[in-house]
Design a protein around this motif. Sequence first.
Motif, PDB file in Angstrom:
ATOM      1  N   THR A  90      -3.489 -13.626   6.555  1.00 44.97           N
ATOM      2  CA  THR A  90      -2.694 -14.714   5.987  1.00 44.97           C
ATOM      3  C   THR A  90      -1.200 -14.486   6.197  1.00 44.97           C
ATOM      4  N   TYR A  91      -0.748 -13.267   5.948  1.00 46.92           N
ATOM      5  CA  TYR A  91       0.681 -12.949   6.095  1.00 46.92           C
ATOM      6  C   TYR A  91       1.140 -13.082   7.544  1.00 46.92           C
ATOM      7  N   VAL A  92       0.427 -12.423   8.454  1.00 48.53           N
ATOM      8  CA  VAL A  92       0.842 -12.439   9.869  1.00 48.53           C
ATOM      9  C   VAL A  92       0.766 -13.847  10.450  1.00 48.53           C
ATOM     10  N   ALA A  93      -0.330 -14.566  10.158  1.00 48.08           N
ATOM     11  CA  ALA A  93      -0.473 -15.920  10.694  1.00 48.08           C
ATOM     12  C   ALA A  93       0.648 -16.831  10.188  1.00 48.08           C
ATOM     13  N   SER A  94       1.030 -16.668   8.925  1.00 45.92           N
ATOM     14  CA  SER A  94       2.113 -17.491   8.366  1.00 45.92           C
ATOM     15  C   SER A  94       3.446 -17.154   9.016  1.00 45.92           C
ATOM     16  N   ILE A  95       3.741 -15.860   9.130  1.00 42.05           N
ATOM     17  CA  ILE A  95       5.023 -15.422   9.683  1.00 42.05           C
ATOM     18  C   ILE A  95       5.187 -15.857  11.141  1.00 42.05           C
ATOM     19  N   LEU A  96       4.100 -15.833  11.898  1.00 42.50           N
ATOM     20  CA  LEU A  96       4.185 -16.197  13.311  1.00 42.50           C
ATOM     21  C   LEU A  96       4.549 -17.661  13.512  1.00 42.50           C
ATOM     22  N   VAL A  97       4.174 -18.516  12.557  1.00 44.37           N
ATOM     23  CA  VAL A  97       4.429 -19.951  12.701  1.00 44.37           C
ATOM     24  C   VAL A  97       5.789 -20.346  12.130  1.00 44.37           C
ATOM     25  N   LEU A  98       6.300 -19.590  11.165  1.00 39.62           N
ATOM     26  CA  LEU A  98       7.544 -19.958  10.494  1.00 39.62           C
ATOM     27  C   LEU A  98       8.727 -20.208  11.435  1.00 39.62           C
ATOM     28  N   PRO A  99       8.916 -19.425  12.502  1.00 38.63           N
ATOM     29  CA  PRO A  99      10.072 -19.684  13.389  1.00 38.63           C
ATOM     30  C   PRO A  99      10.071 -21.084  14.012  1.00 38.63           C
ATOM     31  N   PHE A 100       8.899 -21.712  14.069  1.00 36.96           N
ATOM     32  CA  PHE A 100       8.818 -23.038  14.685  1.00 36.96           C
ATOM     33  C   PHE A 100       9.116 -24.168  13.703  1.00 36.96           C
ATOM     34  N   ILE A 101       9.212 -23.858  12.399  1.00 36.77           N
ATOM     35  CA  ILE A 101       9.394 -24.927  11.416  1.00 36.77           C
ATOM     36  C   ILE A 101      10.635 -24.729  10.542  1.00 36.77           C
ATOM     37  N   LEU A 102      11.313 -23.565  10.662  1.00 38.44           N
ATOM     38  CA  LEU A 102      12.475 -23.299   9.824  1.00 38.44           C
ATOM     39  C   LEU A 102      13.671 -22.918  10.680  1.00 38.44           C
ATOM     40  N   THR A 103      14.861 -23.190  10.140  1.00 34.53           N
ATOM     41  CA  THR A 103      16.078 -22.728  10.803  1.00 34.53           C
ATOM     42  C   THR A 103      16.229 -21.224  10.600  1.00 34.53           C
ATOM     43  N   GLU A 104      17.178 -20.628  11.288  1.00 38.05           N
ATOM     44  CA  GLU A 104      17.308 -19.173  11.263  1.00 38.05           C
ATOM     45  C   GLU A 104      17.550 -18.636   9.863  1.00 38.05           C
ATOM     46  N   THR A 105      18.438 -19.279   9.098  1.00 37.00           N
ATOM     47  CA  THR A 105      18.756 -18.800   7.746  1.00 37.00           C
ATOM     48  C   THR A 105      17.558 -18.934   6.822  1.00 37.00           C
ATOM     49  N   LEU A 106      16.921 -20.114   6.826  1.00 36.12           N
ATOM     50  CA  LEU A 106      15.769 -20.338   5.963  1.00 36.12           C
ATOM     51  C   LEU A 106      14.582 -19.482   6.385  1.00 36.12           C
ATOM     52  N   LEU A 107      14.498 -19.192   7.691  1.00 37.90           N
ATOM     53  CA  LEU A 107      13.428 -18.329   8.180  1.00 37.90           C
ATOM     54  C   LEU A 107      13.538 -16.944   7.562  1.00 37.90           C
ATOM     55  N   LEU A 108      14.750 -16.408   7.483  1.00 38.38           N
ATOM     56  CA  LEU A 108      14.963 -15.097   6.886  1.00 38.38           C
ATOM     57  C   LEU A 108      14.562 -15.103   5.409  1.00 38.38           C
ATOM     58  N   ILE A 109      14.942 -16.173   4.698  1.00 40.80           N
ATOM     59  CA  ILE A 109      14.608 -16.265   3.267  1.00 40.80           C
ATOM     60  C   ILE A 109      13.095 -16.317   3.082  1.00 40.80           C
ATOM     61  N   ALA A 110      12.417 -17.180   3.865  1.00 43.44           N
ATOM     62  CA  ALA A 110      10.966 -17.298   3.744  1.00 43.44           C
ATOM     63  C   ALA A 110      10.284 -15.988   4.124  1.00 43.44           C
ATOM     64  N   PHE A 111      10.792 -15.348   5.169  1.00 45.25           N
ATOM     65  CA  PHE A 111      10.212 -14.068   5.595  1.00 45.25           C
ATOM     66  C   PHE A 111      10.305 -13.031   4.481  1.00 45.25           C
ATOM     67  N   LEU A 112      11.460 -12.947   3.837  1.00 48.79           N
ATOM     68  CA  LEU A 112      11.642 -11.991   2.750  1.00 48.79           C
ATOM     69  C   LEU A 112      10.747 -12.349   1.552  1.00 48.79           C
ATOM     70  N   ASP A 113      10.648 -13.648   1.232  1.00 41.14           N
ATOM     71  CA  ASP A 113       9.796 -14.073   0.120  1.00 41.14           C
ATOM     72  C   ASP A 113       8.342 -13.692   0.374  1.00 41.14           C
ATOM     73  N   TYR A 114       7.875 -13.980   1.572  1.00 42.87           N
ATOM     74  CA  TYR A 114       6.476 -13.683   1.911  1.00 42.87           C
ATOM     75  C   TYR A 114       6.227 -12.175   1.926  1.00 42.87           C
ATOM     76  N   THR A 115       7.196 -11.431   2.459  1.00 48.29           N
ATOM     77  CA  THR A 115       7.050  -9.976   2.538  1.00 48.29           C
ATOM     78  C   THR A 115       7.031  -9.360   1.147  1.00 48.29           C
ATOM     79  N   LEU A 116       7.883  -9.857   0.268  1.00 50.17           N
ATOM     80  CA  LEU A 116       7.900  -9.370  -1.113  1.00 50.17           C
ATOM     81  C   LEU A 116       6.559  -9.633  -1.793  1.00 50.17           C
ATOM     82  N   ALA A 117       6.056 -10.850  -1.629  1.00 49.65           N
ATOM     83  CA  ALA A 117       4.787 -11.207  -2.271  1.00 49.65           C
ATOM     84  C   ALA A 117       3.639 -10.360  -1.729  1.00 49.65           C
ATOM     85  N   ALA A 118       3.584 -10.200  -0.408  1.00 48.21           N
ATOM     86  CA  ALA A 118       2.516  -9.405   0.188  1.00 48.21           C
ATOM     87  C   ALA A 118       2.623  -7.948  -0.249  1.00 48.21           C
ATOM     88  N   SER A 119       3.851  -7.419  -0.316  1.00 48.65           N
ATOM     89  CA  SER A 119       4.049  -6.028  -0.725  1.00 48.65           C
ATOM     90  C   SER A 119       3.638  -5.809  -2.175  1.00 48.65           C
TER      91      SER A 119
END
Length: 376
Positions: A90-119
Amino acid sequence: MLLTNLINNLIANASLLLVGLYIISRLTKLGVTTKLPLRRQVTISFLLAGLSIVITLHGVLWNAQADFQYGFVPIIMSALYFGLTGVRITYVASILVLPFILTETLLLIAFLDYTLAASVAVAFMWFRERIKPARDIRIVNAISLGFISLFSLLNVSNYNQAETYVMTLFAFITIGYSAGFLLHIVYGGIHKIQRSERLISKYKEAAFTDALTGLGNRRRFEEEMKRVDEEVFNGTQDVALLFLDIDHFKSINDTYGHDAGDVILVELGNRLTQTARTDDMVCRNGGEEFSVLLADCTLSQGFVIGKRYLRQIAEAPFLLPDGSLIDVTVSIGIASTSESKIATSSQLIKKADVGLYVAKRSGRNRLGKWNEKKAN
């Protein structure tokens, strides 16, 4: 954007989460549980990843640096229900798609949010001896929301409307925790219902199953006879009924002991089941008496099958607990709905029972019919 609009959009985002989880549970037809085959777990993990992506795509954009959404919750659920395999997918599949739907700044925020939740979910699993997903969703969700909020508050000075941003963040925490609490209640309720259904099914099965052989018992046989009355006599297909009785079974018990008798009963049940077709029903009606209901079978076809049973049982000795072998035979009575004088299940049973008596009286190890003086 007004604060009220932001909050309304947050509620809509949480609703999208709940609706998506409901759809996934309906698509899988089993709900999300920890006891699923690996292939089903992988499938659901990918579906949860898709839900994360959809939720993120419809996130609440406050400005170029703040995007509030609950796409991390499916990652938590995947981790708690399916362990490391689930969270990786779930984590990897989500992260791989995020660059195609978010801008660079929002991508970083979403990446950190997802990483925190998974951790947090992985750490939670590591320190807990036993995970109870229905309850722990709420806990891990709350911890994740706390970490995400702390991370977000570090940048509060970068916003022109700090007060509005803090209020939106507070709404994000409140609505997110409420969604997690609702998931805890809903999935906890689903698990209780599923557990109750499993217990009821287990008790029903026990009520219709012979404890020694695992075959249907007399109650199951009687229920099947009701179906014969309702469907067979009003339809176009016939059934044949075989009553089988082990010859000289009392002598076997007296000579070799009841343990040997039980072994013979179990083995006979296995042989009957192996020969039976998928739609046939094998039951132990009591003691050494068995029955086989042959689906879509006329009297003449039943004779062929009955004689096959006689050969298969008589030609292969039975292995006793002490390692010795013993020859066992059975007598069989037969009746069929294809006979003109049989119009109810009671008559079918009575005629098959008479046929068994004919077989016994004719010397045993025979197939008997109710209107014959001697068995075949």
